[in-house]
Design an enzyme around this catalytic site. Structure first.
Site, PDB file in Angstrom:
ATOM      1  N   ASP A 192      -5.443  14.429 -25.101  1.00  0.00           N
ATOM      2  CA  ASP A 192      -5.528  13.020 -24.718  1.00  0.00           C
ATOM      3  C   ASP A 192      -4.781  12.225 -25.788  1.00  0.00           C
ATOM      4  O   ASP A 192      -5.289  12.017 -26.889  1.00  0.00           O
ATOM      5  CB  ASP A 192      -6.992  12.578 -24.629  1.00  0.00           C
ATOM      6  N   THR A 202      -2.405   6.694 -22.158  1.00  0.00           N
ATOM      7  CA  THR A 202      -2.318   5.331 -21.631  1.00  0.00           C
ATOM      8  C   THR A 202      -0.982   4.723 -22.036  1.00  0.00           C
ATOM      9  O   THR A 202      -0.343   5.163 -22.985  1.00  0.00           O
ATOM     10  CB  THR A 202      -3.467   4.428 -22.143  1.00  0.00           C
ATOM     11  N   ARG A 256      -1.046  -2.098 -18.834  1.00  0.00           N
ATOM     12  CA  ARG A 256      -2.323  -1.387 -18.872  1.00  0.00           C
ATOM     13  C   ARG A 256      -2.315  -0.272 -17.822  1.00  0.00           C
ATOM     14  O   ARG A 256      -2.135  -0.546 -16.637  1.00  0.00           O
ATOM     15  CB  ARG A 256      -3.419  -2.400 -18.561  1.00  0.00           C
ATOM     16  N   GLU A 289      -0.477   4.855  -0.537  1.00  0.00           N
ATOM     17  CA  GLU A 289      -1.222   6.104  -0.797  1.00  0.00           C
ATOM     18  C   GLU A 289      -0.316   7.303  -0.560  1.00  0.00           C
ATOM     19  O   GLU A 289       0.437   7.337   0.418  1.00  0.00           O
ATOM     20  CB  GLU A 289      -2.465   6.173   0.089  1.00  0.00           C
ATOM     21  N   LYS A 298      -1.127   1.085 -25.304  1.00  0.00           N
ATOM     22  CA  LYS A 298      -1.515   1.057 -26.729  1.00  0.00           C
ATOM     23  C   LYS A 298      -0.236   1.123 -27.581  1.00  0.00           C
ATOM     24  O   LYS A 298       0.536   0.185 -27.570  1.00  0.00           O
ATOM     25  CB  LYS A 298      -2.493   2.190 -27.025  1.00  0.00           C
ATOM     26  N   TYR A 328       0.850  -1.196   0.000  1.00  0.00           N
ATOM     27  CA  TYR A 328       0.000   0.000   0.000  1.00  0.00           C
ATOM     28  C   TYR A 328       0.882   1.241   0.000  1.00  0.00           C
ATOM     29  O   TYR A 328       1.890   1.278   0.715  1.00  0.00           O
ATOM     30  CB  TYR A 328      -0.929   0.034   1.222  1.00  0.00           C
TER      31      TYR A 328
END
Ligand code: DSN
Length: 420
Positions: A205, A231, A240, A61, A234, A59
């Site tokens: 984008d 992203t 991903r 955060e 691609k 974890y």
């Protein structure tokens, strides 16, 4: 690369045969099919290893040096490495590598700079835009007042004068330049001018074209757009996930837009995969790869155009193109399911001014990033073009088109991606 063995006597060390078998089936499917889905690619073993690493246990955060958990020293190291590499790749001064996806990256930008009901001007979904650019079914379409620009009816390309006129009338707080099925170069300089003239923020984008920008095959948005989202899986050929790039002055705003704004703990194993992918994209060979993607795309598109198919906008400048099937007696759904049954996998896609729903569509989208990643070139594009043409022209005659399955599989098998 196996980095570790299990030492704990408590943890299960038995393989999950059922899941393993399904993974092997997916490996076989990826090897035996020719993938032409414009948003898909193949991650390298080093990326896959990083994604499957023990960082999934952690974890974290917060951000490097400012975490809400102890034990984050190596998380900090891996996140900083990923950020540095992404900044080097795009020549940027600030980035955030925590977005779980492109939609998360976009949503975080909206949260950072917009208030509910603020105006957005973005590209219509049918003309190539994306769900997260204001579609009514997406959070962006529910929380903000969204206006859409279309492509020109004749050229099927963006008309920057029309976009400027709309921006002057609407006075949006945010203009979005970016698409998921637009085959042409996006002129970010023109968008910058429009944003400057109308006092809007500009978000680019680049989810689809990130790898092309990294490989110098598309003009960059960095230094022009206030915010660039994208992203990593691609054309960038990584794991991903998503990212945001901006000037340093927006760092706090955007960081809080991701956490705690729209996400909780980062997926550190995915960030490790991103770090690997960014290094791979920094290699000189990646520029060659990006060039080959575009060359293959132009070749396949040109071949199908010569075969008589109507190509949306008449051609392509990037990694994808769209075929309009309206003149043929078939929908995009008919075309994609028929081709998939013959080991050629692509997707149905709405086209500009489409009269059919997104479930049926009048078009198909074809992309060459994945085929190029397995080493295919001009010769293979020619063969694939012949088969697609033959299948689309004879799609109702199952007996006639059936032999294409064996041919497509044979070609795919000549260019294997993974083995086990
Ligand atoms: N669904 C992706 C694509 O296929 O283009 C975009 O998010």
């Amino acid at each position: 690369m196996q980095i570790y063995n299990l030492q704990s006597p408590v943890l299960n060390n038995k393989p999950d045969k059922e899941v393993e078998d399904i993974i092997r089936k997916e490996i076989d499917r990826q090897n035996h099919n020719i993938t032409l889905i414009a948003s898909e690619n193949y991650a390298s073993p080093a990326v896959l290893d990083a994604m499957g690493s023990v960082f999934t246990n952690k974890y974290a955060e917060g951000y490097p040096k400012h975490r809400y958990y102890e034990g984050c020293e190596y998380v900090d190291e891996i996140e900083s490495l990923a950020r540095n590499r992404l900044n080097e790749l795009f020549n940027s001064e600030y980035c955030n590598v925590q977005p779980h996806s492109g939609v998360q990256a976009n949503t975080a930008v909206y949260l950072a700079i917009l208030k509910p009901h603020d105006k957005i001007l973005s590209m219509n979904l049918k003309d190539g835009g994306h769900l997260s650019h204001g579609n009514v079914m997406n959070i962006s379409g529910r929380y903000y007042e969204v206006h859409f620009y279309n492509v020109d009816r004749e050229t099927e390309q963006m008309d920057y004068e029309v976009i400027k006129k709309m921006a002057k009338e609407i006075r949006p707080k945010l203009i979005i330049a970016g698409a998921s099925s637009y085959p042409r170069t996006i002129d970010f300089k023109k968008f910058r001018e429009i944003a400057d003239e109308t006092g809007a923020y500009l978000m680019a984008d680049i989810a689809h074209i990130a790898g092309l920008i990294a490989g110098d095959m598309h003009p960059t948005s960095i230094g022009l757009a206030d915010f660039t989202t994208g992203t990593t899986h691609k054309t960038l050929r990584g794991p991903r996930g998503g990212f945001i790039i901006a000037e340093k002055k927006y760092a706090t705003l955007l960081d809080t837009g991701i956490f705690p704004g729209t996400q909780g703990g980062p997926l550190v194993h995915m960030i490790a995969g991103k770090a690997v992918a960014f290094k791979e994209a920094l290699e000189p060979s990646f520029k060659k790869y990006a060039k080959n993607i575009v060359e293959n795309c132009k070749a396949l598109c040109g071949f199908l155009k010569n075969e008589g198919f109507r190509i949306v906008s008449g051609g392509t400048d990037n990694h994808l193109f769209l075929i309009d099937l309206t003149q043929l007696d078939m929908t995009g759904q008919d075309a994609s399911t028929t081709l998939a049954s013959l080991n050629i996998v692509l997707n149905k896609n709405v086209i500009p001014f489409d009269k059919l729903s997104p479930n049926l569509t009048s078009g198909i989208r074809i992309g060459t990033a994945a085929a190029t990643a397995r080493g295919m070139g001009m010769e293979e594009m020619q063969k694939i073009g012949e088969w697609i043409s033959f299948v689309l022209k004879n799609w109702q005659n199952r007996t006639k088109i059936a032999p294409i399955k064996g041919k497509a599989r044979k070609l795919a098998d000549e260019f294997p991606v993974y083995n086990y």
